[in-house]
Scaffold this active site. Structure first.
Site, mmCIF file in Angstrom:
data_model
loop_
_atom_site.group_PDB
_atom_site.id
_atom_site.type_symbol
_atom_site.label_atom_id
_atom_site.label_comp_id
_atom_site.label_asym_id
_atom_site.label_seq_id
_atom_site.Cartn_x
_atom_site.Cartn_y
_atom_site.Cartn_z
ATOM 1 N N ALA A 164 0.848 -1.209 0.000
ATOM 2 C CA ALA A 164 0.000 0.000 0.000
ATOM 3 C C ALA A 164 0.872 1.243 0.000
ATOM 4 O O ALA A 164 2.089 1.155 -0.176
ATOM 5 C CB ALA A 164 -0.914 -0.006 1.219
ATOM 6 N N ASN A 165 0.262 2.392 0.153
ATOM 7 C CA ASN A 165 1.021 3.644 0.300
ATOM 8 C C ASN A 165 0.298 4.542 1.298
ATOM 9 O O ASN A 165 -0.705 4.147 1.882
ATOM 10 C CB ASN A 165 1.188 4.323 -1.070
ATOM 11 N N ARG A 166 0.816 5.752 1.473
ATOM 12 C CA ARG A 166 0.347 6.583 2.589
ATOM 13 C C ARG A 166 -0.836 7.485 2.264
ATOM 14 O O ARG A 166 -1.196 8.357 3.044
ATOM 15 C CB ARG A 166 1.505 7.461 3.077
ATOM 16 N N SER A 167 -1.454 7.316 1.119
ATOM 17 C CA SER A 167 -2.583 8.207 0.769
ATOM 18 C C SER A 167 -3.756 7.996 1.734
ATOM 19 O O SER A 167 -4.144 6.867 2.026
ATOM 20 C CB SER A 167 -3.047 7.921 -0.668
ATOM 21 N N ALA A 200 -3.714 7.401 -5.312
ATOM 22 C CA ALA A 200 -2.319 6.962 -5.358
ATOM 23 C C ALA A 200 -2.350 5.462 -5.668
ATOM 24 O O ALA A 200 -2.389 4.623 -4.766
ATOM 25 C CB ALA A 200 -1.633 7.243 -4.032
#
Ligand code: PMT
Length: 414
Positions: A218-221, A284
């Protein structure tokens, strides 16, 4: 604003002086204004000046016998179409969130059945303090509206950050939107809803690409920027479809929300939601997914796993370069940590977007998950640097620009 009754609650802060201009502008716009001042507010502006501008008596004390005989606090709060609190101090916000009613301002706010718009202003540390943020989140959940604060220099020199009272036209614009939505006022038909009749498609949040049934890439969005765009488009009158990855945000009101997990699901949801006049890709999206994800949890005791990654479909490029059913305006984002605008300009061409909203997502900028953003709008005509704004304001400006773009392209086609 014509014939709208505004109850302005003036909090005690250095920005209270801007209320004089606010009253003047509200009255010029045709509204009537009645003012309540907290005790602290009277230290910054005098009730005499406020009364001179409202042409009404100014209410300052809950326990004034005269006030209560002439007009009780319940009537005061009900005989208004909208309550505006400006500047909304940390203390007033805390009182509202906690349900306190120990002076006229907080009592009126507790007693009202009308929409309430808060324009916060305070020191950046006070704004960012977890207690204030908790209170703001609570009030938002209770349906209270916010405009700002803006980011910039404070009255205390050497201090900068979020906490400046927004400019008077921004308060009036926010008030107009609330009143327009509420009453279907003439404003709702002209100007205030320039996206009426349009379909706006927005992507938001991260995607989760499974490694196994319990783990994912995943990412931090957080989805804040994308959701703000969906809210802004809906407030401007559009029918909005929001395709969102996993986020912990509330669904924006009056928006069709499609929840997905992976990039492939997001692509399918986007394609199913088309056609649209405007598509804004703020999600994102993970560039890669695992080549395969086992059905069972990968055991720690087994051989050390290695991840084989394959490229995800590029949703923006798929839509931007499509030959049929392409939205009139395709807006991509670019999340960069260096050479922000030149990388964004390359992405605009490579992905077939009309505009790219470029932002610097270096951790020091706090864009991922934060409430503010400093963006650059990259179009075929060049690059515009926007000031640091709340994500809501970035969204509103972007959608207003998009409405303008559609109006011109429709005019050109005639
Ligand atoms: O969600 P927040 O916490 O509010 O943070 C906001 C944000 C930083 C996520 C947002 O402002 C932002 O920059 N979104 C785009 C993030 C991104 O993926 O940027 P990118 O430069 O990697 O991608 C460029 C564009 O292609 C984006 O419009 C992206 O949605 C799109 N893309 C990317 C990869 C992919 N497989 N498909 C895509 O559609």
């Amino acid at each position: 604003m014509k014939q709208q009754r505004i109850l302005l609650i003036i909090g005690g802060g250095i920005a209270a002086y801007k209320c004089l201009d606010l009253i003047r502008r509200l009255r010029e716009a045709g509204a009537s204004v009645r003012a309540v001042m907290t005790r602290a507010a009277t230290e910054f502006v005098t009730p005499l000046s406020v009364g001179a501008l409202t042409s009404e008596r100014v209410f300052t004390d809950l326990f004034s016998l005269n006030d209560e005989q002439e007009i009780g606090h319940i009537r005061l709060s009900r005989e208004a179409d909208l309550l505006i609190v400006a500047p909304a101090t940390a203390d007033l916000i805390a009182k509202m969130a906690g349900g306190h009613a120990d002076d006229l301002a907080s009592t009126v706010l507790m007693a009202t059945d009308k929409p309430v718009l808060l324009a916060p202003a305070m020191n950046p540390r006070m704004w960012l303090n977890p207690a204030t943020q908790r209170n703001v989140a609570q009030l938002r959940a209770d349906g209270v509206h916010f405009v700002g604060p803006n980011t910039g220099e404070m009255a205390e020199r050497d201090e900068a950050g979020p906490g400046r009272l927004v400019e008077v036209p921004e308060i009036i614009d926010a008030a107009n939107k609330i009143l327009a939505g509420r009453r279907g006022s003439p404003l709702a038909r002209v100007g205030a809803r320039p996206l009426a009749g349009r379909h706006v498609l927005v992507t938001s949040g991260p995607t989760h690409e499974p490694i196994d049934p319990v783990r994912y890439i995943a990412n931090r969005s957080s989805g804040k920027q994308g959701h703000a765009i969906a809210r802004a488009a809906a407030a401007l009158g559009a029918r909005v479809t929001l395709v969102t990855g996993p986020v912990s945000l509330a669904d924006p009101p009056s928006v069709d929300v499609v929840r997905v997990e992976t990039a492939e699901q997001m692509l399918h949801a986007v394609q199913a939601a088309l056609p649209a006049g405007i598509a804004a890709f703020a999600a994102a999206v993970a560039d890669w997914r695992t080549a395969s994800a086992p059905r069972e949890k990968i055991k720690k005791s087994g051989a050390k796993p290695s991840l084989e990654l394959v490229e995800n479909p590029d949703i923006l490029a798929t839509v931007g370069k499509s030959r049929s059913g392409r939205p009139t305006l395709v807006i991509g984002f670019a999340a960069e940590t260096e050479n922000v605008t030149s990388e964004a300009a390359k992405k605009r061409k490579a992905k077939g977007a009309d505009w790219i909203v470029a932002n610097d997502v270096s951790p020091s900028r706090g864009v991922f998950g934060g409430d503010g953003n400093t963006v650059h709008l990259v179009t075929a005509d060049g690059i515009e640097d926007w000031p640091t704004l709340s994500k809501d304001e970035v969204a509103r400006r972007l959608m207003l620009r998009a409405a303008e773009f559609l109006r011109h392209s429709a005019a050109a086609a005639e």
